[in-house]
Design a protein around this motif. Sequence first.
Motif, PDB file in Angstrom:
ATOM      1  N   ASN A 175       0.682  -1.217  -0.093  1.00 15.91           N
ATOM      2  CA  ASN A 175      -0.076  -0.045   0.035  1.00 15.91           C
ATOM      3  C   ASN A 175       0.862   1.123   0.112  1.00 15.91           C
ATOM      4  O   ASN A 175       0.352   2.320  -0.325  1.00 15.91           O
ATOM      5  CB  ASN A 175      -0.925   0.036   1.347  1.00 15.91           C
ATOM      6  N   ARG A 176       2.182   1.034   0.134  1.00 16.00           N
ATOM      7  CA  ARG A 176       3.162   2.511   0.232  1.00 16.00           C
ATOM      8  C   ARG A 176       3.855   2.661  -1.066  1.00 16.00           C
ATOM      9  O   ARG A 176       3.994   1.887  -1.750  1.00 16.00           O
ATOM     10  CB  ARG A 176       4.255   1.847   0.994  1.00 16.00           C
ATOM     11  N   PRO A 177       3.295   3.816  -1.632  1.00 16.46           N
ATOM     12  CA  PRO A 177       3.634   4.374  -3.129  1.00 16.46           C
ATOM     13  C   PRO A 177       5.103   4.476  -2.947  1.00 16.46           C
ATOM     14  O   PRO A 177       5.703   4.819  -1.901  1.00 16.46           O
ATOM     15  CB  PRO A 177       3.036   5.741  -3.384  1.00 16.46           C
ATOM     16  N   ILE A 178       5.991   4.496  -3.915  1.00 14.62           N
ATOM     17  CA  ILE A 178       7.188   4.838  -4.218  1.00 14.62           C
ATOM     18  C   ILE A 178       7.135   6.360  -4.645  1.00 14.62           C
ATOM     19  O   ILE A 178       6.576   6.917  -5.376  1.00 14.62           O
ATOM     20  CB  ILE A 178       7.835   4.120  -5.417  1.00 14.62           C
ATOM     21  N   VAL A 179       8.044   7.237  -3.913  1.00 17.10           N
ATOM     22  CA  VAL A 179       7.862   8.590  -3.727  1.00 17.10           C
ATOM     23  C   VAL A 179       9.556   9.132  -4.289  1.00 17.10           C
ATOM     24  O   VAL A 179      10.268   8.896  -3.663  1.00 17.10           O
ATOM     25  CB  VAL A 179       7.586   9.279  -2.657  1.00 17.10           C
ATOM     26  N   ILE A 180       9.574   9.731  -5.291  1.00 19.97           N
ATOM     27  CA  ILE A 180      10.966  10.171  -5.966  1.00 19.97           C
ATOM     28  C   ILE A 180      10.707  11.530  -6.099  1.00 19.97           C
ATOM     29  O   ILE A 180       9.952  12.349  -6.839  1.00 19.97           O
ATOM     30  CB  ILE A 180      11.296   9.481  -7.144  1.00 19.97           C
ATOM     31  N   ASP A 181      11.665  12.238  -5.499  1.00 21.95           N
ATOM     32  CA  ASP A 181      11.853  13.819  -5.793  1.00 21.95           C
ATOM     33  C   ASP A 181      12.988  14.255  -6.829  1.00 21.95           C
ATOM     34  O   ASP A 181      14.203  13.838  -6.508  1.00 21.95           O
ATOM     35  CB  ASP A 181      12.244  14.570  -4.410  1.00 21.95           C
ATOM     36  N   GLU A 182      12.536  14.506  -7.877  1.00 23.10           N
ATOM     37  CA  GLU A 182      13.444  14.842  -8.962  1.00 23.10           C
ATOM     38  C   GLU A 182      14.160  16.356  -8.874  1.00 23.10           C
ATOM     39  O   GLU A 182      14.693  16.897  -9.981  1.00 23.10           O
ATOM     40  CB  GLU A 182      12.911  14.698 -10.287  1.00 23.10           C
ATOM     41  N   TYR A 183      13.788  16.846  -7.904  1.00 23.58           N
ATOM     42  CA  TYR A 183      14.567  18.337  -7.790  1.00 23.58           C
ATOM     43  C   TYR A 183      15.806  18.515  -7.737  1.00 23.58           C
ATOM     44  O   TYR A 183      16.600  17.786  -7.370  1.00 23.58           O
ATOM     45  CB  TYR A 183      13.829  19.043  -6.513  1.00 23.58           C
ATOM     46  N   GLU A 184      16.158  19.361  -8.739  1.00 18.02           N
ATOM     47  CA  GLU A 184      17.597  19.564  -9.008  1.00 18.02           C
ATOM     48  C   GLU A 184      17.784  21.143  -9.579  1.00 18.02           C
ATOM     49  O   GLU A 184      16.795  21.515 -10.335  1.00 18.02           O
ATOM     50  CB  GLU A 184      18.179  18.678 -10.141  1.00 18.02           C
ATOM     51  N   GLU A 185      18.601  22.122  -8.911  1.00 22.52           N
ATOM     52  CA  GLU A 185      18.817  23.420  -9.263  1.00 22.52           C
ATOM     53  C   GLU A 185      19.560  23.405 -10.451  1.00 22.52           C
ATOM     54  O   GLU A 185      20.588  23.263 -10.721  1.00 22.52           O
ATOM     55  CB  GLU A 185      19.200  24.107  -8.211  1.00 22.52           C
TER      56      GLU A 185
END
Length: 167
Positions: free
Chosen positions: A154-164
């Motif tokens: 039930n846990r989604p995969i979360v990926i932060d793509e942030y890059e300056e």
Amino acid sequence: MDKTLFEKYINEMRAMKAAAMPEPARPAAVFYYGNDEDMTGSGTLKVRATSVRGLYPVEGARVTVFTGNADNMTVVAEGNTDISGASPEFTLPAPAAILSESPDPKSRPYALYNLLTEADGFTKTYNYNVAVFDGVTSLQAVELIPLSAEPDKNRPIVIDEYEEYTL
């Protein structure tokens, strides 16, 4: 050989490795939920959904492009992946390209969007802060994890793509 002696040796080796190679400091995640820039341009975003480290395309995955967070999203585009795992090209508003011609722009010269990719038999995957530039096709790879390989289904995969991005 005594098992406890062997375990003690392994633990000592792990401690030595940890002391020699400390974990690198990671910046705190930054989430942008809206696009405040002057959105007079447009860029395209194409998603490729695969499984097993990019080896197998996932056909029929639902890709939702949105702003906001997962609990309060504003959907801006949706589509399904084809037999090769590729989504349709989503045309999205972005700041004008001229903003990226300054070495120190007054505002961010790209738009940030969030993605939700879901398919039957796979965990949901969120990609936050995917950059879209005016006049550019952004390609986003999404690796879907089979439910059978995920202990907490039930846990989604979360990926932060942030890059300056700087010039």
